[in-house]
Design an enzyme around this catalytic site. Structure first.
Site, PDB file in Angstrom:
ATOM      1  N   LYS A 100     -19.955  62.727 -70.263  1.00  0.00           N
ATOM      2  CA  LYS A 100     -21.400  62.784 -69.978  1.00  0.00           C
ATOM      3  C   LYS A 100     -22.206  62.716 -71.267  1.00  0.00           C
ATOM      4  O   LYS A 100     -23.241  62.046 -71.325  1.00  0.00           O
ATOM      5  CB  LYS A 100     -21.752  64.104 -69.265  1.00  0.00           C
ATOM      6  CG  LYS A 100     -21.330  64.196 -67.814  1.00  0.00           C
ATOM      7  CD  LYS A 100     -21.906  65.499 -67.235  1.00  0.00           C
ATOM      8  CE  LYS A 100     -21.526  65.710 -65.799  1.00  0.00           C
ATOM      9  NZ  LYS A 100     -22.074  66.980 -65.270  1.00  0.00           N
TER      10      LYS A 100
ATOM     11  N   HIS B  93     -26.279  56.321 -61.482  1.00  0.00           N
ATOM     12  CA  HIS B  93     -26.948  57.587 -61.166  1.00  0.00           C
ATOM     13  C   HIS B  93     -27.444  58.294 -62.442  1.00  0.00           C
ATOM     14  O   HIS B  93     -28.598  58.653 -62.554  1.00  0.00           O
ATOM     15  CB  HIS B  93     -25.943  58.471 -60.411  1.00  0.00           C
ATOM     16  CG  HIS B  93     -24.563  58.465 -61.024  1.00  0.00           C
ATOM     17  ND1 HIS B  93     -23.826  57.323 -61.153  1.00  0.00           N
ATOM     18  CD2 HIS B  93     -23.821  59.439 -61.600  1.00  0.00           C
ATOM     19  CE1 HIS B  93     -22.684  57.595 -61.764  1.00  0.00           C
ATOM     20  NE2 HIS B  93     -22.660  58.879 -62.041  1.00  0.00           N
TER      21      HIS B  93
ATOM     22  N   PHE C 236     -14.985  57.657 -66.413  1.00  0.00           N
ATOM     23  CA  PHE C 236     -14.270  58.898 -66.112  1.00  0.00           C
ATOM     24  C   PHE C 236     -14.435  59.228 -64.630  1.00  0.00           C
ATOM     25  O   PHE C 236     -15.087  58.482 -63.891  1.00  0.00           O
ATOM     26  CB  PHE C 236     -14.804  60.042 -66.991  1.00  0.00           C
ATOM     27  CG  PHE C 236     -16.193  60.508 -66.652  1.00  0.00           C
ATOM     28  CD1 PHE C 236     -17.304  59.768 -67.040  1.00  0.00           C
ATOM     29  CD2 PHE C 236     -16.404  61.681 -65.944  1.00  0.00           C
ATOM     30  CE1 PHE C 236     -18.594  60.192 -66.727  1.00  0.00           C
ATOM     31  CE2 PHE C 236     -17.698  62.119 -65.629  1.00  0.00           C
ATOM     32  CZ  PHE C 236     -18.783  61.366 -66.021  1.00  0.00           C
ATOM     33  N   GLY C 237     -13.831  60.335 -64.232  1.00  0.00           N
ATOM     34  CA  GLY C 237     -14.009  60.821 -62.863  1.00  0.00           C
ATOM     35  C   GLY C 237     -13.582  59.783 -61.822  1.00  0.00           C
ATOM     36  O   GLY C 237     -12.490  59.211 -61.899  1.00  0.00           O
ATOM     37  N   TYR C 238     -14.474  59.530 -60.874  1.00  0.00           N
ATOM     38  CA  TYR C 238     -14.174  58.635 -59.757  1.00  0.00           C
ATOM     39  C   TYR C 238     -14.477  57.162 -60.085  1.00  0.00           C
ATOM     40  O   TYR C 238     -14.415  56.308 -59.194  1.00  0.00           O
ATOM     41  CB  TYR C 238     -14.993  59.061 -58.528  1.00  0.00           C
ATOM     42  CG  TYR C 238     -14.700  60.468 -58.046  1.00  0.00           C
ATOM     43  CD1 TYR C 238     -13.704  60.719 -57.103  1.00  0.00           C
ATOM     44  CD2 TYR C 238     -15.414  61.568 -58.537  1.00  0.00           C
ATOM     45  CE1 TYR C 238     -13.434  62.010 -56.660  1.00  0.00           C
ATOM     46  CE2 TYR C 238     -15.143  62.865 -58.109  1.00  0.00           C
ATOM     47  CZ  TYR C 238     -14.159  63.071 -57.171  1.00  0.00           C
ATOM     48  OH  TYR C 238     -13.881  64.355 -56.736  1.00  0.00           O
ATOM     49  N   ASP C 239     -14.821  56.854 -61.325  1.00  0.00           N
ATOM     50  CA  ASP C 239     -15.217  55.490 -61.689  1.00  0.00           C
ATOM     51  C   ASP C 239     -14.238  54.399 -61.245  1.00  0.00           C
ATOM     52  O   ASP C 239     -14.677  53.332 -60.813  1.00  0.00           O
ATOM     53  CB  ASP C 239     -15.454  55.380 -63.207  1.00  0.00           C
ATOM     54  CG  ASP C 239     -16.805  55.929 -63.612  1.00  0.00           C
ATOM     55  OD1 ASP C 239     -17.656  56.154 -62.723  1.00  0.00           O
ATOM     56  OD2 ASP C 239     -17.033  56.135 -64.821  1.00  0.00           O
TER      57      ASP C 239
ATOM     58  N   ASP D 285     -26.067  67.729 -63.120  1.00  0.00           N
ATOM     59  CA  ASP D 285     -25.061  67.970 -62.093  1.00  0.00           C
ATOM     60  C   ASP D 285     -24.964  66.717 -61.237  1.00  0.00           C
ATOM     61  O   ASP D 285     -25.989  66.118 -60.876  1.00  0.00           O
ATOM     62  CB  ASP D 285     -25.377  69.197 -61.230  1.00  0.00           C
ATOM     63  CG  ASP D 285     -24.111  69.700 -60.546  1.00  0.00           C
ATOM     64  OD1 ASP D 285     -23.195  70.171 -61.255  1.00  0.00           O
ATOM     65  OD2 ASP D 285     -24.010  69.603 -59.305  1.00  0.00           O
ATOM     66  N   THR D 286     -23.736  66.319 -60.976  1.00  0.00           N
ATOM     67  CA  THR D 286     -23.503  65.044 -60.300  1.00  0.00           C
ATOM     68  C   THR D 286     -22.524  65.233 -59.160  1.00  0.00           C
ATOM     69  O   THR D 286     -21.581  66.015 -59.268  1.00  0.00           O
ATOM     70  CB  THR D 286     -22.920  64.030 -61.310  1.00  0.00           C
ATOM     71  OG1 THR D 286     -23.909  63.771 -62.309  1.00  0.00           O
ATOM     72  CG2 THR D 286     -22.545  62.717 -60.635  1.00  0.00           C
TER      73      THR D 286
HETATM   74  P1  ITT Z   1     -20.485  69.983 -66.637  1.00  0.00           P
HETATM   75  O1  ITT Z   1     -20.739  70.818 -65.417  1.00  0.00           O
HETATM   76  O2  ITT Z   1     -19.968  70.772 -67.812  1.00  0.00           O
HETATM   77  O3  ITT Z   1     -21.658  69.119 -67.002  1.00  0.00           O
HETATM   78  P2  ITT Z   1     -18.543  68.673 -64.920  1.00  0.00           P
HETATM   79  O4  ITT Z   1     -17.474  67.652 -65.156  1.00  0.00           O
HETATM   80  O5  ITT Z   1     -18.139  69.981 -64.288  1.00  0.00           O
HETATM   81  O6  ITT Z   1     -19.281  68.940 -66.303  1.00  0.00           O
HETATM   82  P3  ITT Z   1     -20.181  68.161 -62.609  1.00  0.00           P
HETATM   83  O7  ITT Z   1     -20.168  69.582 -62.175  1.00  0.00           O
HETATM   84  O8  ITT Z   1     -21.486  67.445 -62.550  1.00  0.00           O
HETATM   85  O9  ITT Z   1     -19.679  67.984 -64.093  1.00  0.00           O
HETATM   86  O10 ITT Z   1     -19.031  67.468 -61.782  1.00  0.00           O
HETATM   87  C1  ITT Z   1     -19.122  66.262 -61.297  1.00  0.00           C
HETATM   88  C2  ITT Z   1     -17.763  65.625 -61.153  1.00  0.00           C
HETATM   89  O11 ITT Z   1     -18.062  64.384 -60.533  1.00  0.00           O
HETATM   90  C3  ITT Z   1     -17.087  65.294 -62.485  1.00  0.00           C
HETATM   91  O12 ITT Z   1     -16.132  66.225 -62.873  1.00  0.00           O
HETATM   92  C4  ITT Z   1     -16.439  63.950 -62.184  1.00  0.00           C
HETATM   93  O13 ITT Z   1     -15.212  64.124 -61.533  1.00  0.00           O
HETATM   94  C5  ITT Z   1     -17.417  63.338 -61.208  1.00  0.00           C
HETATM   95  N1  ITT Z   1     -18.419  62.504 -61.896  1.00  0.00           N
HETATM   96  C6  ITT Z   1     -19.594  62.889 -62.453  1.00  0.00           C
HETATM   97  N2  ITT Z   1     -20.231  61.849 -63.012  1.00  0.00           N
HETATM   98  C7  ITT Z   1     -19.430  60.782 -62.808  1.00  0.00           C
HETATM   99  C8  ITT Z   1     -19.512  59.437 -63.157  1.00  0.00           C
HETATM  100  O14 ITT Z   1     -20.541  58.958 -63.858  1.00  0.00           O
HETATM  101  N3  ITT Z   1     -18.532  58.621 -62.781  1.00  0.00           N
HETATM  102  C9  ITT Z   1     -17.480  59.079 -62.081  1.00  0.00           C
HETATM  103  N4  ITT Z   1     -17.300  60.340 -61.719  1.00  0.00           N
HETATM  104  C10 ITT Z   1     -18.272  61.206 -62.077  1.00  0.00           C
END
Ligand code: ITT
Length: 192
Positions: free
Chosen positions: A12, A176, A148-151, A68-69
């Site tokens: 992020k 987003h 990262f994540g679900y990308d 928060d995402t």
């Molecule tokens: P912080 O709370 O420390 O900011 P986090 O990873 O816990 O970090 P979130 O609570 O917002 O962040 O969790 C959102 C999850 O959604 C994150 O761990 C990823 O798995 C996913 N995510 C968030 N943004 C994303 C993105 O741009 N592309 C793909 N997956 C994403």
């Protein structure tokens, strides 16, 4: 101007930095010596964004923002949504989450989904929120290694590449987080 970004997620930080760097100097939590786990126990994305930014403001009294995402899948009634980070359980990896999502969606034809980010900004003690949404579909298998994540399983509407198959510069123009950050920039430019 300097703003602390209340996240421990280095992906992020990289994404937000690319969008905000011409307007704001984004400082990480490491820079202020904060290694606390920031609670995110609210039932909504808005609530969690607000909880994270307030945690840092209350402790350090600095202007800051949090992101928060959630990934909201239509056929799963909006899941994993606010639980996106720990969808496969506490301490799970991005890969565990993707596996759980693909299993939950096995045989489901409607694969519409959206990512939603809420940025909570605290300036001089006052909170402002900015939302960014991108629609798309969930693939049946992973594609790409960027992001990262679900990308790797998210195909944004109107594109033939997943977020994990495109450079960050392109992801940021449609994502987003990129859209929420653009709203933050407009706000900062008009209010400062
Ligand atoms: P912080 O709370 O420390 O900011 P986090 O990873 O816990 O970090 P979130 O609570 O917002 O962040 O969790 C959102 C999850 O959604 C994150 O761990 C990823 O798995 C996913 N995510 C968030 N943004 C994303 C993105 O741009 N592309 C793909 N997956 C994403």
């Amino acid at each position: 101007m300097k703003l602390i970004f209340a996240t421990h997620n280095k992906h992020k930080v990289e994404e937000i930095n690319q969008v905000l760097q011409s307007v704001v100097q984004v400082m990480s939590l490491d820079a202020i010596g904060c290694f606390d786990e920031i609670p995110e126990t609210q039932a909504t994305i808005e609530g969690n964004a607000s909880q994270k930014s307030h945690f840092i403001y209350d402790k350090y009294h600095v202007d800051c923002f949090a992101d928060d995402t959630g990934l909201e899948v239509f056929a799963l009634d909006g899941a994993p949504g606010v639980y996106s980070a720990r969808y496969a359980g506490e301490g799970c990896t991005f890969d565990d989450n993707i596996k759980k999502l693909l299993a939950a969606m096995q045989g489901i034809e409607n694969r519409e989904a959206r990512f939603r980010t809420v940025i909570s900004l605290i300036l001089e003690g006052k909170e402002y929120q900015f939302e960014g949404v991108v629609e798309g579909t969930i693939l049946t298998e992973e594609r790409g290694v960027e992001g990262f994540g679900y990308d790797p399983v998210f195909l944004p509407k109107g594109y033939d590449k997943t977020f994990a198959e495109m450079p960050l510069s392109l992801k940021n123009t449609i994502s987003h987080r990129g859209l929420a950050a653009e709203k933050l920039i407009v706000f900062l430019k008009t209010h400062l």
